[in-house]
Design an enzyme around this catalytic site. Structure first.
Site, PDB file in Angstrom:
ATOM      1  CG  ASP A 125      -1.630   1.210   1.556  1.00  0.00           C
ATOM      2  OD1 ASP A 125      -1.797   2.033   0.648  1.00  0.00           O
ATOM      3  OD2 ASP A 125      -2.070   1.353   2.722  1.00  0.00           O
ATOM      4  CG  HIS A 136      -3.921   4.122   3.895  1.00  0.00           C
ATOM      5  ND1 HIS A 136      -4.159   3.044   3.081  1.00  0.00           N
ATOM      6  CD2 HIS A 136      -5.087   4.811   3.944  1.00  0.00           C
ATOM      7  CE1 HIS A 136      -5.408   3.084   2.643  1.00  0.00           C
ATOM      8  NE2 HIS A 136      -5.990   4.152   3.151  1.00  0.00           N
ATOM      9  CB  THR A 186      -5.531   8.892  12.576  1.00  0.00           C
ATOM     10  OG1 THR A 186      -4.204   8.542  12.163  1.00  0.00           O
ATOM     11  CG2 THR A 186      -6.279   7.615  12.977  1.00  0.00           C
TER      12      THR A 186
END
Length: 592
Positions: free
Chosen positions: A230, A404, A401
């Protein structure tokens, strides 16, 4: 004298020490011994979606006559895709190789990873879908909604499960994200092991399960040939803030609020929604749900036992006036300023049962997605103007928040897995490129990072990775229920209409005599103002008449030839005079 000699001796010793070479201690990671099963068949890895974009994550791993798919997401349209419901990958390659497909594996239950499943199973036979518990529940609910329950089988997996075919072995490692049950997937092939993170971060005090660090390290010891990770926060330095601290900050806002509390967040942020509902319970507030997506999530997590809250705690919007203002908390969709979302309708005084009362506290526990900032600011201004106290997330008041990993967490992942090759995923081009740079700063050999686009194939063969042949992976725009490529043409026409308008040209002819019955009629909508453009209209009529007569006098005066002649003759003239390229619609009326 003795003291002087002692001083001289100390200086000499210092001089000797300074001349000695100082060698710092350098720790080097244990070298991975990589093993491959002898084969001349490459393992192919490619994305149908998820590269150079945020959304529609769909990754495929192919070896010989076997294909497995990791995730099947959707991408939501931006403002430029007028009237489009969703953007999905082109599944043509999977349709052509349907017999090879063994299974679809899901990393977690967010829409950009599971939202394309009902589109996929309509076109391609997927024998079985393996998903974590929450994702499996969401998938079953969506398949039921679209009457596709019998088209595939959905099975749940847990962290220690293993799945095998003759050439491929799949196992899992728990990771953190903003939704329960997020996993990375390890795929073992004859040409080495491939690890896909899905979406992840490292949260040391998570609201859900902990990361399986020891399992990740063990996978790294066995050898990761290719890491797919990611890249969403690849440009963000440091660490991603943990979810528990966010909830503590929201708790403080609950204590300060005097009247009703509205809170909006991403419907997909299940951990946040769970904790918000539990905060309401803690402060004896009734909960009102506004928005289908949030209502759906809450129903599913309650059925699964993730949210043990009494039914009496939830009230319908129409019953809100039965309670004191400080007894109400409203969870609403609309964190991105979407015009039709509940919070936007409330701000515009268009909601059927709820309106803003001065003193209401509205908490945006979210951040604007790129491109949505203007819409969010407009919404906040409207809410503030009608008396609401609006609270956004900021550096001093963190109430949102990311789910990731930021750069330091990405470095930790590389330290644990020590991959031979790296293919960043889930990110715009600049994010993918930056992620490779971060990997090279840790332990990735230069030249072993591949920044690819959707459709590019990476071939692994006995310790070497090369870029192979491209496959079709153009985006498919879903217009209503239409999933054909025709929607692309429709989008272009809508863009033309929005920028340059249209001109309808009505022509009356007699096909028996091949004659114009009257001068053509020019109708302009959104292109130029007809009443102030008499010269342009007159010249357009002349140009079209000349073009039509030329076709009528030809050997084959077809309707198609006339329409083509109208467009080709009129379009250049309009552009020269008005600097516009309107959509020109010829209408041919034939006398019977």
């Amino acid at each position: 004298m003795e003291n002087k000699n002692l001083t001289t001796t100390n200086k000499e010793e210092t001089s000797i020490i300074s001349k000695e070479e100082f060698v710092p201690f350098v720790f080097q990671q244990k070298k991975v011994s990589r093993e491959y099963i002898k084969t001349d068949i490459p393992t192919k890895v490619f994305a149908l979606g998820g590269l150079e974009e945020i959304g529609k994550n769909t990754y495929c791993i192919e070896y010989g006559d076997e294909i497995i798919i990791i995730d099947a997401g959707v991408k939501f349209p931006d403002d430029s895709l007028l009237g489009i419901n969703a953007v999905i990958p082109d599944y043509s390659y999977l349709k052509e190789n349907e017999s090879k497909i063994k299974a679809l594996f899901i990393t977690h239950g967010h829409e950009d990873h599971i939202g394309g499943i009902h589109y996929l199973v309509k076109q391609v036979k997927i024998p079985v879908i393996y998903a974590p518990e929450l994702a499996a529940a969401l998938i079953r609910d969506r398949l039921k909604e679209h009457k596709l329950t019998n088209e595939t089988i959905v099975k749940e997996y847990v962290a220690d499960d293993v799945w095998n075919t003759k050439n491929i072995r799949v196992s899992y490692a728990a990771l953190n994200h903003s939704i329960p049950d997020a996993f990375g997937i390890l795929v073992e092939t004859p040409n080495g092991n491939i690890f896909s993170t899905g979406d992840y971060k490292f949260d040391w005090s998570p609201l859900g399960h902990f990361v399986e660090l020891s399992k990740l390290a063990s996978m790294g010891d066995k050898g990761i040939e290719l890491l797919m990770a990611d890249s969403t926060n690849a440009e963000v330095e440091g660490y991603t803030v943990g979810e528990r601290g966010i909830i503590e900050n929201i708790d403080k806002l609950f204590l300060k609020a005097k009247g009703r509390i509205f809170i909006t967040t991403f419907a997909s942020n299940v951990h946040r929604i769970q904790q918000i509902v539990e905060l309401a319970n803690k402060y004896n507030k009734k909960v009102v749900i506004l928005g289908r997506s949030i209502d759906r999530i809450i129903k599913i997590i309650r059925q699964m036992g993730h949210l043990k809250i009494n039914d009496k705690m939830f009230v319908k919007p129409n019953d809100i006036d039965k309670y004191l203002l400080n007894e109400i908390m409203i969870i609403s969709t609309g964190s991105q300023g979407e015009p039709m979302a509940a919070l936007s309708r409330i701000a515009n005084n268009r909601h059927q049962s709820i309106s803003i009362i001065p003193g209401d506290t509205i908490i945006f526990s979210s951040s604007p997605i790129p491109g949505n900032r203007a819409d969010v600011e407009t919404l906040i201004n409207r809410l503030t103007k009608i008396g609401a106290n609006v609270i956004e997330s900021s550096a001093n008041n963190k109430i949102h928040t990311s789910g990731h990993a930021s750069q330091e967490e990405q470095k930790l992942l590389f330290t644990l897995l020590r991959p031979h090759y790296f293919m960043p995923m889930h990110g715009e081009y600049r994010m993918l490129k930056k992620h490779v740079e971060t990997a090279e700063s840790v332990n990735l050999q230069k030249g072993h990072g591949f920044v690819l686009a959707n459709g590019d194939q990476l071939e692994l063969l006995q310790g070497k990775a090369t870029q192979g042949k491209r496959i079709d992976a153009d985006p498919i725009y879903v217009d209503g229920k239409d999933m054909t490529a025709h929607a692309s043409n429709i989008i272009r026409e809508r863009e033309t209409l929005s920028k340059d308008g249209l001109i309808a040209v009505v022509v009356s002819i007699d096909s028996k005599t091949n004659k114009l019955l009257c001068p053509p009629r020019i109708i302009s909508r959104g292109s130029f103002y007809v009443k102030e453009s008499g010269n342009i209209i007159a010249e357009s009529i002349y140009i079209v008449s000349e073009a039509i007569n030329e076709v009528l006098e030809s050997d084959r005066p077809t309707f198609g030839a006339m329409k083509k002649a109208i467009k080709q003759s009129l379009s250049p003239y309009i552009f020269r005079t008005k600097r516009r390229n309107p959509l020109i619609i010829p209408v041919i009326i034939n006398k019977k």
